[in-house]
Scaffold this motif. Structure first.
Motif, PDB file in Angstrom:
ATOM      1  N   ALA A  47       1.074  -1.397  -0.039  1.00  0.00           N
ATOM      2  CA  ALA A  47       0.309  -0.108  -0.083  1.00  0.00           C
ATOM      3  C   ALA A  47       0.719   1.050  -0.002  1.00  0.00           C
ATOM      4  O   ALA A  47       0.362   2.258  -0.652  1.00  0.00           O
ATOM      5  CB  ALA A  47      -0.994   0.275   0.934  1.00  0.00           C
ATOM      6  N   VAL A  48       2.241   1.294   0.777  1.00  0.00           N
ATOM      7  CA  VAL A  48       2.912   2.343   1.054  1.00  0.00           C
ATOM      8  C   VAL A  48       3.616   3.007  -0.175  1.00  0.00           C
ATOM      9  O   VAL A  48       3.304   3.973  -1.245  1.00  0.00           O
ATOM     10  CB  VAL A  48       3.760   2.377   1.962  1.00  0.00           C
ATOM     11  N   CYS A  49       3.997   1.932  -0.955  1.00  0.00           N
ATOM     12  CA  CYS A  49       4.578   1.758  -2.034  1.00  0.00           C
ATOM     13  C   CYS A  49       3.630   2.658  -3.507  1.00  0.00           C
ATOM     14  O   CYS A  49       4.159   2.707  -4.319  1.00  0.00           O
ATOM     15  CB  CYS A  49       4.870  -0.046  -2.881  1.00  0.00           C
ATOM     16  N   VAL A  50       2.218   1.759  -3.259  1.00  0.00           N
ATOM     17  CA  VAL A  50       1.275   2.567  -4.053  1.00  0.00           C
ATOM     18  C   VAL A  50       0.584   4.016  -4.085  1.00  0.00           C
ATOM     19  O   VAL A  50       0.973   4.039  -5.057  1.00  0.00           O
ATOM     20  CB  VAL A  50      -0.131   1.277  -4.063  1.00  0.00           C
ATOM     21  N   LEU A  51       1.068   4.071  -3.038  1.00  0.00           N
ATOM     22  CA  LEU A  51       1.202   5.714  -2.885  1.00  0.00           C
ATOM     23  C   LEU A  51       2.197   6.648  -2.715  1.00  0.00           C
ATOM     24  O   LEU A  51       1.600   7.405  -3.797  1.00  0.00           O
ATOM     25  CB  LEU A  51       0.739   5.374  -0.879  1.00  0.00           C
ATOM     26  N   LEU A  52       3.105   5.589  -2.845  1.00  0.00           N
ATOM     27  CA  LEU A  52       4.301   7.101  -3.686  1.00  0.00           C
ATOM     28  C   LEU A  52       4.514   6.401  -4.754  1.00  0.00           C
ATOM     29  O   LEU A  52       5.116   7.810  -5.460  1.00  0.00           O
ATOM     30  CB  LEU A  52       5.750   6.191  -2.946  1.00  0.00           C
ATOM     31  N   ALA A 112       2.097   6.727  -6.772  1.00  0.00           N
ATOM     32  CA  ALA A 112       0.426   7.287  -6.859  1.00  0.00           C
ATOM     33  C   ALA A 112       1.024   9.264  -7.042  1.00  0.00           C
ATOM     34  O   ALA A 112       0.980  10.190  -7.408  1.00  0.00           O
ATOM     35  CB  ALA A 112      -0.451   7.921  -6.551  1.00  0.00           C
ATOM     36  N   LEU A 113       1.728   9.217  -6.325  1.00  0.00           N
ATOM     37  CA  LEU A 113       2.135  10.321  -5.730  1.00  0.00           C
ATOM     38  C   LEU A 113       3.789  10.790  -6.461  1.00  0.00           C
ATOM     39  O   LEU A 113       3.157  11.764  -7.466  1.00  0.00           O
ATOM     40  CB  LEU A 113       3.162  10.863  -4.325  1.00  0.00           C
ATOM     41  N   PHE A 114       4.860  10.450  -7.529  1.00  0.00           N
ATOM     42  CA  PHE A 114       4.678  10.276  -8.314  1.00  0.00           C
ATOM     43  C   PHE A 114       4.620  10.757  -9.528  1.00  0.00           C
ATOM     44  O   PHE A 114       4.730  11.952 -10.286  1.00  0.00           O
ATOM     45  CB  PHE A 114       5.694   9.265  -8.282  1.00  0.00           C
ATOM     46  N   ILE A 115       3.604   9.820  -9.957  1.00  0.00           N
ATOM     47  CA  ILE A 115       2.634  10.241 -11.251  1.00  0.00           C
ATOM     48  C   ILE A 115       2.575  11.088 -11.290  1.00  0.00           C
ATOM     49  O   ILE A 115       2.201  12.071 -12.063  1.00  0.00           O
ATOM     50  CB  ILE A 115       1.627   9.393 -10.931  1.00  0.00           C
ATOM     51  N   GLY A 116       1.554  11.742  -9.953  1.00  0.00           N
ATOM     52  CA  GLY A 116       0.789  13.426 -10.136  1.00  0.00           C
ATOM     53  C   GLY A 116       1.627  14.036  -9.553  1.00  0.00           C
ATOM     54  O   GLY A 116       1.484  15.141 -10.079  1.00  0.00           O
ATOM     55  N   SER A 117       2.823  14.102  -9.629  1.00  0.00           N
ATOM     56  CA  SER A 117       4.110  14.479  -9.851  1.00  0.00           C
ATOM     57  C   SER A 117       4.293  15.988 -10.881  1.00  0.00           C
ATOM     58  O   SER A 117       3.758  16.772 -11.470  1.00  0.00           O
ATOM     59  CB  SER A 117       5.773  14.971  -8.792  1.00  0.00           C
ATOM     60  N   LEU A 118       4.026  14.925 -12.070  1.00  0.00           N
ATOM     61  CA  LEU A 118       4.994  14.654 -13.660  1.00  0.00           C
ATOM     62  C   LEU A 118       3.576  15.918 -13.535  1.00  0.00           C
ATOM     63  O   LEU A 118       3.502  16.312 -14.857  1.00  0.00           O
ATOM     64  CB  LEU A 118       4.133  13.172 -13.624  1.00  0.00           C
ATOM     65  N   TYR A 119       1.956  16.325 -13.242  1.00  0.00           N
ATOM     66  CA  TYR A 119       1.690  16.607 -13.803  1.00  0.00           C
ATOM     67  C   TYR A 119       1.834  18.001 -13.316  1.00  0.00           C
ATOM     68  O   TYR A 119       0.958  18.887 -13.931  1.00  0.00           O
ATOM     69  CB  TYR A 119       0.352  16.563 -13.446  1.00  0.00           C
ATOM     70  N   ASN A 120       2.523  18.501 -12.565  1.00  0.00           N
ATOM     71  CA  ASN A 120       2.603  19.961 -11.890  1.00  0.00           C
ATOM     72  C   ASN A 120       4.129  20.409 -12.515  1.00  0.00           C
ATOM     73  O   ASN A 120       5.395  19.741 -12.017  1.00  0.00           O
ATOM     74  CB  ASN A 120       2.096  19.770 -10.372  1.00  0.00           C
TER      75      ASN A 120
END
Length: 105
Positions: free
Chosen positions: A12-17, A19-27
Motif C-alpha cells: 500500500a505504501v509503494c502504491v501511494l508513493l 501515485a504521488l510520483f505520477i501526480g507530480s508529473l502533471y505539475n
C-alpha cells in the motif's frame, strides 16, 4: 497474519508513493524529471534511424513538436519492417510511409 499484513501494508505504501510520483508529473513546479531535463534528453536522443523517443510520450514534450514529418523519416532502403494491422487505419499509413521511404514492408 502478521507477515501477510506487513506485506499488504508495504504494498500500500509503494502504491501511494508511485501515485504521488505520477501526480507530480502533471505539475510543473513538482515535476522532478522535467526539472533535471529528462524529457529534453528523451526528445533529443538519436539512434541510427533518427530520433528514438519522439512521439512516445506526447504529453511530456517540452517545446518539441510531436511526431514526425515525412521529410524527417530517413532513407530506409534495405531495411525490412513488419507492421501489424497494415490493412487499415494507423497500420496502413505507417506501412505506406515506410514503403515510400524505401523500406520492405
Amino acid at each position: 497474519m502478521g507477515f501477510l499484513g506487513g506485506c499488504v501494508k508495504v504494498s500500500a505504501v509503494c502504491v501511494l508513493l508511485f501515485a504521488l510520483f505520477i501526480g507530480s508529473l502533471y505539475n510543473d513546479e513538482t515535476n522532478v524529471l522535467k526539472r533535471v531535463g529528462f524529457f529534453r534528453y528523451m526528445d533529443g536522443f538519436q539512434r541510427e534511424r533518427g530520433p528514438y523517443f519522439v512521439g512516445m510520450l506526447p504529453a511530456m514534450h517540452e517545446g518539441t513538436p510531436w511526431g514526425f514529418t515525412h521529410e524527417e523519416i530517413p532513407d530506409l532502403t534495405g531495411q525490412t519492417i513488419l507492421v501489424t494491422g497494415a490493412n487499415t487505419g494507423l497500420g496502413y499509413w505507417t506501412a505506406y510511409h515506410l514503403a515510400k521511404k524505401g523500406a520492405t514492408v
